[in-house]
Scaffold this motif. Structure first.
Motif, PDB file in Angstrom:
ATOM      1  N   LYS A  55       1.192  -0.822   0.140  1.00 33.16           N
ATOM      2  CA  LYS A  55      -0.086  -0.036  -0.050  1.00 33.16           C
ATOM      3  C   LYS A  55       0.807   1.122  -0.066  1.00 33.16           C
ATOM      4  CE  LYS A  55      -3.308  -0.352   3.287  1.00 33.16           C
ATOM      5  NZ  LYS A  55      -5.059   0.057   2.449  1.00 33.16           N
ATOM      6  N   THR A  61      -4.297   2.045  -3.841  1.00 36.16           N
ATOM      7  CA  THR A  61      -4.938   0.753  -3.315  1.00 36.16           C
ATOM      8  C   THR A  61      -6.738   0.275  -2.775  1.00 36.16           C
ATOM      9  OG1 THR A  61      -4.393   0.880  -1.135  1.00 36.16           O
ATOM     10  CG2 THR A  61      -2.301   0.492  -3.704  1.00 36.16           C
ATOM     11  N   ASP A  63      -8.568  -2.005  -0.384  1.00 33.36           N
ATOM     12  CA  ASP A  63      -8.418  -2.962   0.613  1.00 33.36           C
ATOM     13  C   ASP A  63      -9.233  -4.419   0.392  1.00 33.36           C
ATOM     14  OD1 ASP A  63      -6.191  -1.890   1.668  1.00 33.36           O
ATOM     15  OD2 ASP A  63      -7.713  -1.329   3.154  1.00 33.36           O
ATOM     16  N   ILE A  66      -7.840  -7.952   2.370  1.00 33.26           N
ATOM     17  CA  ILE A  66      -6.522  -7.703   3.526  1.00 33.26           C
ATOM     18  C   ILE A  66      -6.271  -8.970   4.320  1.00 33.26           C
ATOM     19  CG2 ILE A  66      -6.988  -6.386   4.436  1.00 33.26           C
ATOM     20  CD1 ILE A  66      -5.008  -4.218   4.130  1.00 33.26           C
ATOM     21  N   VAL A  71      -3.866  -6.945  -1.681  1.00 34.43           N
ATOM     22  CA  VAL A  71      -4.763  -5.560  -2.225  1.00 34.43           C
ATOM     23  C   VAL A  71      -4.954  -5.077  -3.850  1.00 34.43           C
ATOM     24  CG1 VAL A  71      -3.640  -3.448  -1.945  1.00 34.43           C
ATOM     25  CG2 VAL A  71      -3.105  -4.863   0.185  1.00 34.43           C
ATOM     26  N   ILE A  73      -4.242  -2.820  -5.998  1.00 36.02           N
ATOM     27  CA  ILE A  73      -4.095  -1.462  -6.907  1.00 36.02           C
ATOM     28  C   ILE A  73      -4.421  -1.405  -7.894  1.00 36.02           C
ATOM     29  CG2 ILE A  73      -2.344  -0.424  -7.564  1.00 36.02           C
ATOM     30  CD1 ILE A  73      -0.111  -2.565  -6.615  1.00 36.02           C
TER      31      ILE A  73
END
Length: 410
Positions: A55, A61, A63, A66, A71, A73
């Motif tokens: 992150k 990004t 979550d 997570i 993650v 992107i």
């Protein structure tokens, strides 16, 4: 060394992680597809960087998972999942690990994956990382579990069905030990949601080799996922159908009654539209035999103009395979072609095929004394079938006259 042409954004993510001292690879199905020359649908990335470290390196990004190390992107409105190397704990529910543990070992991450062909990683620096014989299995056309298949299937029972789905999509064979474990543990499919089973079945029957479904049946899988048709599948009919979701499922359920079709599809959590269309295709195929123009209008109305073209395609395949529920097999090989020709003329002539095209509406009938409610609907339906029989009746004056006669004679 096999080189894979990764999209620029995937290269950018991997290079950014590497420049900051981390390992990063494209992993899983995208590597498999790239090796066999198929365009990957998406690109997953694995790394020894933790989610928080990932992150910090990228502007946008999300979550998405997570707690399991994932993650997403975002680059130019496209999401790329980046997941930390991990070791899965026990799978008490036969679907999700009770906990995950991050690791710095790529090997540990790869060995938790389902099949050897999905357990390869790649970057431009190291090339392909293939620790479990995935490339060889791709060459041999084999779907084989990573390590002990009983362990892999115990972890996630859906993998049992996925083995045959991958075999169908890739036209591979399921390796014997993997197939044996799939059969022995097939009952575990009861733990899997119907939505996820539907997704895998859908991909399987939409593939070029849906006959892999029969191999799944031999292993006892259908007893737990599609027991209603386990012993009554014409797989050649399924295979011969065009790649249309409705037609494929109608072919799979072709020898079921309408209500059974509805019940099976609803159990698999299909949407109402799919249930309705498949039910209509299967149901009407029992009676559609006549080829004169008036009956084509009735058929188009009852099957539905929205799917009548598909229904004719479906019927043509049934006749070609001599699997036809509409009475005796037609002697004329141009049977459906004649119907198609007649239907085209019906459309070109602008004939009325539904209530919305009828020259009178409910309000018109109420003006001449038809009571609102069931009686109104009944008379509208009578008028529609008069028009289906004779399109010349579709004018306001004629229909009101017919409706008046109905009321006066009651």
């Amino acid at each position: 060394m096999i080189a894979i042409n990764m999209p620029k954004h995937v290269k950018y993510i991997i290079n950014t992680l590497e420049k900051n001292g981390y390992e990063a690879y494209a992993v899983g199905g995208c590597v498999r597809d790239a090796i066999i020359g198929k365009e990957p649908n998406d690109w997953d990335i694995t790394t020894n960087a933790t989610p928080m470290q990932v992150k910090k390196l990228f502007k946008h990004t999300i979550d998405t998972g997570i707690q399991h190390g994932t993650v997403t992107i975002m680059i130019d409105k496209v999401g790329y999942e980046v997941t930390t190397y991990r070791i899965d704990g026990k799978y008490a529910d036969g679907r999700h690990p009770d906990k995950v543990e991050f690791t710095v070992s790529l090997k540990e991450d790869l060995k938790r994956r389902d099949f050897t062909i999905n357990a390869m990683a790649y970057n431009d620096t190291k090339g392909i990382i293939d620790l479990f014989g995935g490339i060889e299995d791709l060459k041999e056309g084999i779907v084989k579990c990573v390590g002990n298949p009983y362990n892999r299937f115990d972890e996630d029972a859906l993998r049992i069905l996925r083995a045959f789905r991958f075999a169908a999509v890739l036209n591979f064979e399921v390796e014997e030990k993997t197939k044996k474990a799939a059969g022995d543990l097939a009952e575990n499919l009861n733990k899997i949601s119907k939505e996820r089973i539907r997704t895998e079945l859908d991909k399987l029957i939409m593939s070029d080799t849906p006959e892999k479904l029969m191999e799944a049946r031999k292993c006892g899988l259908l007893k737990y996922i599609l027991s209603e048709v386990e012993d009554d599948i014409n797989i050649e009919l399924v295979k011969a159908m065009p790649k249309n979701n409705y037609m494929k499922w109608a072919a799979l359920l072709y020898h079921r009654e309408e209500e059974e079709v509805s019940k099976i599809l609803k159990k698999l959590k299909f949407d109402n539209k799919t249930v309705n269309i498949c039910k209509r295709i299967v149901g009407y195929s029992k009676d559609f035999r006549n080829i004169y123009k008036e009956n084509v209008r009735v058929a188009a109305h009852e099957v539905g103009v929205d799917i009548f073209d598909k229904f004719l395609e479906f019927s043509k395949v049934c006749i070609n395979l001599q699997d036809w529920k509409g009475g005796e097999y037609p002697d004329n090989s141009d049977y459906i072609n004649n119907i198609e020709h007649l239907y085209k003329k019906v459309i070109d002539d602008g004939d009325c095929l539904s209530l919305k095209e009828l020259a009178v509406k409910g309000g018109d009938l109420m003006e001449i004394g038809v009571p609102k409610g069931a009686k109104l609907g009944e008379i509208l339906n009578i008028l529609l079938y008069k028009v289906l029989d004779n399109p010349k009746y579709n004018n306001r004056e004629k229909l009101l006259e017919i409706a008046g006669n109905i009321i006066n004679n009651e």
